[in-house]
Scaffold this motif. Structure first.
Motif, mmCIF file in Angstrom:
data_model
loop_
_atom_site.group_PDB
_atom_site.id
_atom_site.type_symbol
_atom_site.label_atom_id
_atom_site.label_comp_id
_atom_site.label_asym_id
_atom_site.label_seq_id
_atom_site.Cartn_x
_atom_site.Cartn_y
_atom_site.Cartn_z
ATOM 1 N N MET A 39 1.026 -1.084 -0.056
ATOM 2 C CA MET A 39 -0.085 -0.427 0.098
ATOM 3 C C MET A 39 1.064 1.318 0.316
ATOM 4 S SD MET A 39 -3.001 1.072 2.520
ATOM 5 C CE MET A 39 -3.982 3.041 2.216
ATOM 6 N N PHE A 40 0.771 2.153 -0.529
ATOM 7 C CA PHE A 40 1.478 3.371 -1.267
ATOM 8 C C PHE A 40 1.091 4.256 0.246
ATOM 9 C CE2 PHE A 40 0.897 2.037 -5.721
ATOM 10 C CZ PHE A 40 2.086 1.413 -5.469
ATOM 11 N N LYS A 41 2.015 5.054 0.614
ATOM 12 C CA LYS A 41 1.713 5.822 1.801
ATOM 13 C C LYS A 41 2.466 7.060 1.511
ATOM 14 C CE LYS A 41 1.419 2.656 5.063
ATOM 15 N NZ LYS A 41 -0.115 3.221 5.924
ATOM 16 N N ILE A 42 2.650 7.574 -0.196
ATOM 17 C CA ILE A 42 3.098 9.388 -0.227
ATOM 18 C C ILE A 42 2.432 8.953 -1.941
ATOM 19 C CG2 ILE A 42 5.304 10.802 -1.438
ATOM 20 C CD1 ILE A 42 6.983 9.174 0.765
ATOM 21 N N ALA A 43 1.328 10.366 -1.422
ATOM 22 C CA ALA A 43 1.368 9.797 -3.114
ATOM 23 C C ALA A 43 1.857 11.795 -3.853
ATOM 24 C CB ALA A 43 -0.780 10.987 -2.575
ATOM 25 N N PHE A 44 1.862 11.453 -4.961
ATOM 26 C CA PHE A 44 2.534 12.829 -5.781
ATOM 27 C C PHE A 44 1.340 13.155 -6.643
ATOM 28 C CE2 PHE A 44 5.663 13.462 -9.681
ATOM 29 C CZ PHE A 44 4.880 15.317 -9.116
ATOM 30 N N ILE A 45 1.063 14.057 -6.787
ATOM 31 C CA ILE A 45 0.126 14.698 -7.553
ATOM 32 C C ILE A 45 0.337 16.010 -8.335
ATOM 33 C CG2 ILE A 45 -2.420 15.784 -7.655
ATOM 34 C CD1 ILE A 45 -3.369 15.214 -4.911
ATOM 35 N N ALA A 46 0.742 15.417 -9.745
ATOM 36 C CA ALA A 46 1.529 16.401 -10.207
ATOM 37 C C ALA A 46 0.579 17.639 -11.279
ATOM 38 C CB ALA A 46 2.275 15.704 -11.558
ATOM 39 N N PRO A 47 0.535 19.306 -11.342
ATOM 40 C CA PRO A 47 -1.050 19.605 -12.297
ATOM 41 C C PRO A 47 -0.505 19.275 -13.490
ATOM 42 C CG PRO A 47 0.771 20.707 -11.070
ATOM 43 C CD PRO A 47 0.859 19.231 -10.554
ATOM 44 N N ASP A 48 0.114 19.403 -14.198
ATOM 45 C CA ASP A 48 1.108 18.909 -15.563
ATOM 46 C C ASP A 48 1.600 17.825 -15.783
ATOM 47 O OD1 ASP A 48 3.287 20.408 -16.148
ATOM 48 O OD2 ASP A 48 3.361 21.264 -14.099
ATOM 49 N N LYS A 49 1.947 17.852 -17.099
ATOM 50 C CA LYS A 49 2.033 16.143 -17.665
ATOM 51 C C LYS A 49 3.649 16.546 -17.604
ATOM 52 C CE LYS A 49 2.148 12.709 -21.044
ATOM 53 N NZ LYS A 49 1.671 12.829 -22.401
ATOM 54 N N GLN A 50 4.312 18.106 -17.707
ATOM 55 C CA GLN A 50 5.784 17.749 -17.698
ATOM 56 C C GLN A 50 6.390 17.456 -16.139
ATOM 57 O OE1 GLN A 50 7.634 20.332 -15.275
ATOM 58 N NE2 GLN A 50 9.533 19.607 -16.424
ATOM 59 N N LEU A 51 5.477 17.800 -15.253
ATOM 60 C CA LEU A 51 5.966 17.186 -13.676
ATOM 61 C C LEU A 51 5.366 16.440 -12.919
ATOM 62 C CD1 LEU A 51 7.367 18.828 -11.276
ATOM 63 C CD2 LEU A 51 4.829 19.764 -10.362
ATOM 64 N N PHE A 52 4.755 15.479 -13.621
ATOM 65 C CA PHE A 52 4.231 14.064 -13.678
ATOM 66 C C PHE A 52 5.411 12.941 -14.159
ATOM 67 C CE2 PHE A 52 3.081 10.056 -14.983
ATOM 68 C CZ PHE A 52 2.512 9.506 -14.321
ATOM 69 N N LEU A 53 6.038 13.686 -15.220
ATOM 70 C CA LEU A 53 7.569 13.209 -15.900
ATOM 71 C C LEU A 53 8.287 13.455 -15.150
ATOM 72 C CD1 LEU A 53 6.589 13.030 -19.649
ATOM 73 C CD2 LEU A 53 6.084 11.024 -18.143
ATOM 74 N N GLN A 54 8.849 14.603 -14.810
ATOM 75 C CA GLN A 54 9.726 15.047 -14.561
ATOM 76 C C GLN A 54 9.810 14.110 -12.645
ATOM 77 O OE1 GLN A 54 10.257 18.794 -12.747
ATOM 78 N NE2 GLN A 54 12.197 18.103 -12.246
ATOM 79 N N GLY A 55 8.763 14.108 -12.124
ATOM 80 C CA GLY A 55 8.405 12.900 -10.211
ATOM 81 C C GLY A 55 8.573 11.964 -10.940
ATOM 82 N N ILE A 84 -8.135 18.322 -5.487
ATOM 83 C CA ILE A 84 -9.336 18.380 -3.576
ATOM 84 C C ILE A 84 -9.445 16.959 -3.566
ATOM 85 C CG2 ILE A 84 -10.170 19.224 -2.568
ATOM 86 C CD1 ILE A 84 -9.614 22.143 -4.005
ATOM 87 N N ARG A 85 -10.574 16.676 -5.068
ATOM 88 C CA ARG A 85 -11.432 15.666 -5.018
ATOM 89 C C ARG A 85 -10.668 14.207 -4.813
ATOM 90 N NH1 ARG A 85 -13.968 18.689 -8.962
ATOM 91 N NH2 ARG A 85 -13.406 17.208 -10.230
ATOM 92 N N LEU A 86 -9.589 14.204 -5.503
ATOM 93 C CA LEU A 86 -8.195 13.305 -5.311
ATOM 94 C C LEU A 86 -7.343 13.211 -3.704
ATOM 95 C CD1 LEU A 86 -6.955 11.230 -6.933
ATOM 96 C CD2 LEU A 86 -5.184 12.506 -8.073
ATOM 97 N N LEU A 107 -7.697 10.082 -1.951
ATOM 98 C CA LEU A 107 -6.235 8.730 -1.665
ATOM 99 C C LEU A 107 -6.160 8.800 0.655
ATOM 100 C CD1 LEU A 107 -3.652 11.280 -3.605
ATOM 101 C CD2 LEU A 107 -4.555 7.855 -3.728
ATOM 102 N N GLU A 108 -6.824 10.239 1.368
ATOM 103 C CA GLU A 108 -7.017 10.406 2.096
ATOM 104 C C GLU A 108 -7.506 9.043 2.830
ATOM 105 O OE1 GLU A 108 -7.819 13.338 5.959
ATOM 106 O OE2 GLU A 108 -8.770 13.672 4.535
ATOM 107 N N GLN A 109 -8.721 8.520 2.326
ATOM 108 C CA GLN A 109 -9.228 7.763 3.223
ATOM 109 C C GLN A 109 -9.194 6.169 2.859
ATOM 110 O OE1 GLN A 109 -13.381 8.087 0.946
ATOM 111 N NE2 GLN A 109 -13.711 10.143 2.114
ATOM 112 N N ILE A 162 -7.448 19.019 4.459
ATOM 113 C CA ILE A 162 -7.672 17.491 4.622
ATOM 114 C C ILE A 162 -6.796 17.858 5.462
ATOM 115 C CG2 ILE A 162 -5.291 17.936 3.564
ATOM 116 C CD1 ILE A 162 -6.186 15.241 1.144
ATOM 117 N N ARG A 163 -6.926 16.258 6.562
ATOM 118 C CA ARG A 163 -6.676 16.024 7.667
ATOM 119 C C ARG A 163 -4.739 15.493 7.814
ATOM 120 N NH1 ARG A 163 -11.411 12.497 10.531
ATOM 121 N NH2 ARG A 163 -11.173 11.797 7.861
#
Length: 633
Positions: free
Chosen positions: A1-17, A41-43, A47-49, A70-71
């Protein structure tokens, strides 16, 4: 189970991450997602749940996720001075101007110290502050009315500005910033793990504690109400959590805790018919009281628990080993003594056991204890003759620190305290000095003791069994024993018969002791009929104890395996008590004494020599047979 989530606002940052996650070896710890602003926000809430504990994000998306309350912690990928320098360099390249006019659409978390950097690098910068994502279109319209050369910002800003035909440039984060964010997320994950462990420990402590535990916050609202508290106060936690503590436990004073930042220990409080003792401890964070922990117990339960601990712990040291069934004998005298002892055991009154030395007074005392309702409590035996008068008092009643020279630093409980809920056996009570007698009398009257050097009484629940081998009435007449104490002790009395009066019991006991000591010393001795008859003819002034020790000595030192009367005479050390010429019949012994006196004209010395005994033994036998000596000259 993943404990860290990376939310990238654009594809370039997604690939970089994705690349940096692989470099750091975090593929099994970090899940990757592409979303921005409201969708982010919804995502994040989903993920928190699902159990994600840290979110890594950047820019406006990070800002709106944090503001959504978010908590779980959100780690922002920072926009560093190096990143902004790169943006300003690209602005000059794109526009071809040495001092381009740049409009930056940015949330507050994106523009630290940017004005100084833009001046240094020759950029005419205008910052449009964003409060919420809905502000972006209006800010772009406002910038479009100026002669701006370039608009820079996040992905949504760039998309909307491009639709207006404006030149744009996306603010990007360098690899160093992204890497730093993931390393920080790892640290937070470890810290949260530690916090969870501490929280679970507290939860386990609260749920399984025998004490009631209530936690309150700075507003004195209940946040924790454990099962023990539910049981004690007879109220469910669902109805209590969220309520003010004053509605749960009224009239509690929290000033010492919240204003003076001090704990309160052992406060007694009444709730209806329930008396509780409670402690209040402040929760202090950075020198500020953020709440308090209240622990409490039913005072009655504490008293019962204390008694149980006393009984279980102290009883391991003070155990009565013998029962009435262990007392050997079938004579009418011993059967009657056992019957009386059994009746005495069923009541709580004080007992006085009298009898000659060796008749089994402690054996009967232990048996009475084991037949009584106090059988699960301690049995404490004290030989009053074995302790010096100056030590007897401190042993019986205990002492506090500094009571006398040589006292243990923390003081010491007395034997009466150790016998709480049990029995104390005071053997050879006649040897107790007058002062100790007066203190014992007070214990019998008040059922409480005071330690030496103390000024307060300690209640004790103890039954007293006393024993004596002396005539206490004679001691009272000689002013050696208190009359009032005597009558306090002789509520119930048990007089034990001497062994010489117990018909047939000498042989029974001798047979028992022979079997026991044969097993203990790995011997195979047996006694002949005349040996048993010889033992039965002895008057045993030391009673059962003397018989037991003689049989043990005989088993150890005798080289013969079959013991006759003659063998007993050979190994008998106390020659004073041997019947002359091996006579076992008492009547012939009396006849020989009379004959010897006649032959010696009642000369005691010569008669003793003729009988091969000493003068003191002869005098004893004269008293025994009631022979009056009248000398003739």
């Amino acid at each position: 189970m993943f404990k860290i989530a990376f939310i990238a606002p654009d594809k370039q940052l997604f690939l970089q991450g994705k690349k940096i996650i692989r470099e750091l070896g975090l593929q099994d710890k970090v899940s990757l997602h592409l979303a921005r602003l409201k969708r982010g926000i919804r995502l994040a809430k989903t993920l928190e749940q699902q159990g994600v504990e840290v979110i890594v994000c950047r820019g406006g998306t990070a800002r709106v996720i944090i503001e959504s309350r978010i908590r779980i912690p959100v780690v922002e990928i920072p926009i560093t001075g190096q990143d902004l320098a790169q943006v300003f360099h690209e602005a000059k390249r794109i526009t071809g101007l040495t001092r381009p006019k740049v409009a930056m659409m940015a949330f507050d978390n994106m523009v630290y110290d940017i004005e100084i950097l833009s001046t240094i690098l020759g950029i005419d910068l205008t910052i449009y502050h964003l409060e919420k994502t809905e502000d972006i279109p209006a800010k772009i319209e406002e910038a479009a009315t100026t002669d701006v050369d370039l608009i820079v910002g996040g992905i949504k800003t760039i998309l909307l500005a491009a639709q207006k035909g404006l030149r744009t440039h996306l603010i990007r984060s360098g690899d160093f910033s992204v890497r730093t964010a993931f390393l920080e997320a790892q640290k937070i994950l470890l810290a949260r793990k530690f916090e969870k462990e501490q929280a679970q420990k507290f939860k386990a402590l609260a749920e399984y504690s025998l004490e009631g535990i209530i936690s309150i916050d700075a507003k004195k609202i209940v946040t924790v109400f454990n099962p023990a508290a539910e049981k004690l106060l007879k109220r469910p936690s669902q109805a209590i959590i969220g309520q003010f503590i004053t509605d749960v436990v009224p009239n509690l004073d929290f000033n010492v805790c919240f204003l003076q930042k001090q704990h309160v220990i052992g406060q007694t409080h009444r709730l209806g018919n329930l008396w509780i003792t409670l402690n209040i401890a402040p929760i202090i964070v950075d020198d500020t009281v953020t709440g308090a922990i209240i622990t409490f117990q039913d005072i009655t339960h504490i008293q019962e628990l204390e008694a149980k601990i006393r009984n279980e712990v102290l009883a391991r040291r003070f155990v009565a080993k013998y029962y009435l069934t262990d007392i050997i004998g079938a004579s009418p005298q011993i059967i009657e003594s056992k019957r009386i002892a059994r009746e005495i055991a069923q009541v709580e009154a004080t007992v006085l056991i009298s009898g000659a030395s060796g008749t089994g007074k402690e054996l009967f005392a232990q048996s009475i204890h084991n037949e009584s309702p106090r059988k699960n409590g301690p049995f404490v035996a004290v030989n009053c003759a074995a302790l010096p008068a100056n030590l007897l008092e401190s042993e019986l009643f205990g002492y506090v620190e500094g009571a006398f020279t040589g006292a243990i630093k923390k003081g010491k409980p007395g034997l009466f305290e150790m016998a709480h809920r049990g029995t104390i056996f005071l053997d050879e009570i006649s040897e107790m000095d007058k002062f100790a007698q007066s203190r014992l009398l007070r214990v019998l009257q008040e059922r409480q003791v005071m330690r030496l050097g103390d000024n307060k009484y300690i209640p004790v629940d103890v039954r007293i069994i006393a024993a004596t081998n002396k005539n206490l009435l004679e001691l009272i007449q000689d002013n050696q024993f208190r009359q009032d104490l005597y009558y306090r002790l002789k509520v119930l009395t048990l007089k034990l018969p001497p062994l010489r009066t117990r018909a047939g019991d000498i042989i029974r006991l001798a047979c028992h002791f022979l079997h026991s000591f044969n097993n203990r010393h790995h011997k195979h001795l047996s006694l002949t009929a005349d040996a048993y008859e010889y033992l039965d003819g002895h008057d045993w002034p030391g009673n059962v104890r003397e018989l037991m020790y003689f049989i043990e000595r005989l088993v150890i030192i005798a080289k013969e395996e079959t013991i006759t009367a003659k063998t007993i005479q050979k190994y008998w050390e106390d020659q004073d008590y041997i019947s002359p010429a091996g006579i076992t019949d008492l009547a012939p012994e009396k006849h020989q004494i009379l004959s010897s006196l006649a032959q010696t004209n009642s000369n005691i010395t010569k008669a003793a020599q003729l009988l091969q005994i000493d003068r003191t033994t002869l005098y004893r036998k004269l008293r025994k047979y009631k022979i009056e000596v009248q000398k003739t000259y």
